[in-house]
Scaffold this active site. Structure first.
Site, PDB file in Angstrom:
ATOM      1  N   CYS A   1       0.845  -1.184   0.000  1.00 44.63           N
ATOM      2  CA  CYS A   1       0.000   0.000   0.000  1.00 44.63           C
ATOM      3  C   CYS A   1       0.884   1.239   0.000  1.00 44.63           C
ATOM      4  O   CYS A   1       1.789   1.372   0.828  1.00 44.63           O
ATOM      5  CB  CYS A   1      -0.907  -0.012   1.221  1.00 44.63           C
ATOM      6  SG  CYS A   1      -1.813   1.521   1.469  1.00 44.63           S
ATOM      7  N   GLU A   2       0.644   2.151  -0.910  1.00 44.79           N
ATOM      8  CA  GLU A   2       1.508   3.316  -1.024  1.00 44.79           C
ATOM      9  C   GLU A   2       1.289   4.333   0.096  1.00 44.79           C
ATOM     10  O   GLU A   2       2.114   5.233   0.277  1.00 44.79           O
ATOM     11  CB  GLU A   2       1.318   4.004  -2.374  1.00 44.79           C
ATOM     12  CG  GLU A   2      -0.037   4.622  -2.592  1.00 44.79           C
ATOM     13  CD  GLU A   2      -0.150   5.277  -3.959  1.00 44.79           C
ATOM     14  OE1 GLU A   2      -0.808   6.312  -4.052  1.00 44.79           O
ATOM     15  OE2 GLU A   2       0.425   4.744  -4.939  1.00 44.79           O
ATOM     16  N   HIS A   3       0.224   4.199   0.857  1.00 45.08           N
ATOM     17  CA  HIS A   3      -0.043   5.164   1.927  1.00 45.08           C
ATOM     18  C   HIS A   3       0.842   4.941   3.154  1.00 45.08           C
ATOM     19  O   HIS A   3       1.294   5.904   3.781  1.00 45.08           O
ATOM     20  CB  HIS A   3      -1.512   5.108   2.344  1.00 45.08           C
ATOM     21  CG  HIS A   3      -2.437   5.667   1.317  1.00 45.08           C
ATOM     22  ND1 HIS A   3      -3.800   5.429   1.316  1.00 45.08           N
ATOM     23  CD2 HIS A   3      -2.197   6.463   0.241  1.00 45.08           C
ATOM     24  CE1 HIS A   3      -4.354   6.046   0.283  1.00 45.08           C
ATOM     25  NE2 HIS A   3      -3.409   6.672  -0.371  1.00 45.08           N
ATOM     26  N   HIS A   4       1.061   3.649   3.509  1.00 42.50           N
ATOM     27  CA  HIS A   4       1.856   3.360   4.698  1.00 42.50           C
ATOM     28  C   HIS A   4       3.030   2.419   4.416  1.00 42.50           C
ATOM     29  O   HIS A   4       3.764   2.071   5.335  1.00 42.50           O
ATOM     30  CB  HIS A   4       0.971   2.722   5.784  1.00 42.50           C
ATOM     31  CG  HIS A   4      -0.118   3.618   6.273  1.00 42.50           C
ATOM     32  ND1 HIS A   4      -1.407   3.560   5.777  1.00 42.50           N
ATOM     33  CD2 HIS A   4      -0.120   4.602   7.198  1.00 42.50           C
ATOM     34  CE1 HIS A   4      -2.155   4.465   6.376  1.00 42.50           C
ATOM     35  NE2 HIS A   4      -1.406   5.107   7.244  1.00 42.50           N
TER      36      HIS A   4
ATOM     37  N   GLN B   1      -5.557  -0.568  -3.962  1.00 45.26           N
ATOM     38  CA  GLN B   1      -6.334  -1.684  -4.498  1.00 45.26           C
ATOM     39  C   GLN B   1      -7.222  -1.238  -5.645  1.00 45.26           C
ATOM     40  O   GLN B   1      -7.372  -1.962  -6.645  1.00 45.26           O
ATOM     41  CB  GLN B   1      -7.169  -2.341  -3.399  1.00 45.26           C
ATOM     42  CG  GLN B   1      -7.926  -3.565  -3.897  1.00 45.26           C
ATOM     43  CD  GLN B   1      -8.614  -4.322  -2.785  1.00 45.26           C
ATOM     44  OE1 GLN B   1      -8.188  -4.270  -1.630  1.00 45.26           O
ATOM     45  NE2 GLN B   1      -9.673  -5.048  -3.107  1.00 45.26           N
TER      46      GLN B   1
ATOM     47  N   HIS C   1      -5.697  -5.812   4.161  1.00 41.52           N
ATOM     48  CA  HIS C   1      -4.723  -4.725   4.241  1.00 41.52           C
ATOM     49  C   HIS C   1      -4.094  -4.679   5.632  1.00 41.52           C
ATOM     50  O   HIS C   1      -4.796  -4.542   6.638  1.00 41.52           O
ATOM     51  CB  HIS C   1      -5.402  -3.382   3.942  1.00 41.52           C
ATOM     52  CG  HIS C   1      -5.856  -3.247   2.528  1.00 41.52           C
ATOM     53  ND1 HIS C   1      -5.309  -2.336   1.651  1.00 41.52           N
ATOM     54  CD2 HIS C   1      -6.810  -3.911   1.821  1.00 41.52           C
ATOM     55  CE1 HIS C   1      -5.901  -2.433   0.473  1.00 41.52           C
ATOM     56  NE2 HIS C   1      -6.821  -3.393   0.559  1.00 41.52           N
TER      57      HIS C   1
ATOM     58  N   CYS D   1      -2.394  -2.309   6.813  1.00 34.33           N
ATOM     59  CA  CYS D   1      -2.537  -0.988   7.423  1.00 34.33           C
ATOM     60  C   CYS D   1      -3.822  -0.895   8.239  1.00 34.33           C
ATOM     61  O   CYS D   1      -3.945  -0.036   9.125  1.00 34.33           O
ATOM     62  CB  CYS D   1      -2.495   0.119   6.363  1.00 34.33           C
ATOM     63  SG  CYS D   1      -3.741  -0.023   5.078  1.00 34.33           S
TER      64      CYS D   1
END
Length: 203
Positions: free
Chosen positions: A91-94, A133, A161, A163
């Site tokens: 996941c590119e956010h975390h 996703q 996920h 995260c």
């Protein structure tokens, strides 16, 4: 610079990339109050750098190249479905993993087919990037749509996920489901419902 073989330029670029990642990981460990020189962490920056270069290697690949091998089966106009394609991505956010399965259906046009394993390679290539996703699901559908020009494409992705499981709400075991359609499945509600039922049906 032009006299340097492409293979050597690529090796030099990857070596520099690895050193940059190692320094960043070392800085993070120091910021967390850790001692990067202690035995357990001594090789961690190198391990993380190698891992990142592997799990993000799909950034340098075009998934459509896996679909260049196309064969024609005259008269074949029925749907092709490949279910339960496993994937792991970040996941590119975390920069935490999410993982699950992708289910793909496409309706060939003019008998244009591709090898079943090629669809799994498309998923793998796109998963080896910093991802969301929703984006991953659309990119899989677009790669198939662009390369095979089928009458319709449907991609369903279900994933867990980390995260959500490791931080924040800590929703262990929850699944996120995304669906993308192209072509005939955008507009034909009956066909869409039929194929969606096949993708969702348990084996």
């Amino acid at each position: 610079m032009d006299d340097i073989p492409a293979e050597m330029r690529d090796a030099n670029r990857k070596a520099q990339q690895r050193q940059t990642i190692m320094k960043a990981v070392n800085d993070i460990l120091v910021a967390l109050g850790e001692d990067p020189s202690r035995e357990g962490l001594r090789d961690t920056p190198l391990r993380v750098a190698k891992m990142y270069q592997e799990v993000f290697s799909g950034r340098e690949e075009d998934p459509r190249t896996h679909l260049q091998t196309v064969f024609a089966e005259e008269g074949h106009g029925d749907v092709v479905i490949v279910k339960d394609i496993p994937f792991h991505t970040m996941c590119e956010h975390h920069l935490l993993p999410f993982f699950g399965k992708a289910h793909i259906a496409y309706l060939p046009d003019g008998g244009r087919l591709t090898g079943l394993s090629k669809l799994a390679r498309v998923v793998d290539t796109l998963a080896r990037r910093p991802q969301l996703q929703e984006r991953l699901t659309g990119q899989i559908a677009d790669a198939i749509n662009d390369a095979l020009a089928p009458r319709g494409v449907m991609v369903l992705v279900e994933a867990e996920h980390m995260c959500m499981a490791m931080r924040g709400i800590k929703a262990h075991g929850s699944r996120t489901v995304t669906l993308v359609t192209r072509g005939i499945y955008d507009n034909d509600r009956d066909q869409r419902a039929e194929i969606l039922g096949l993708l969702e049906r348990q084996s």
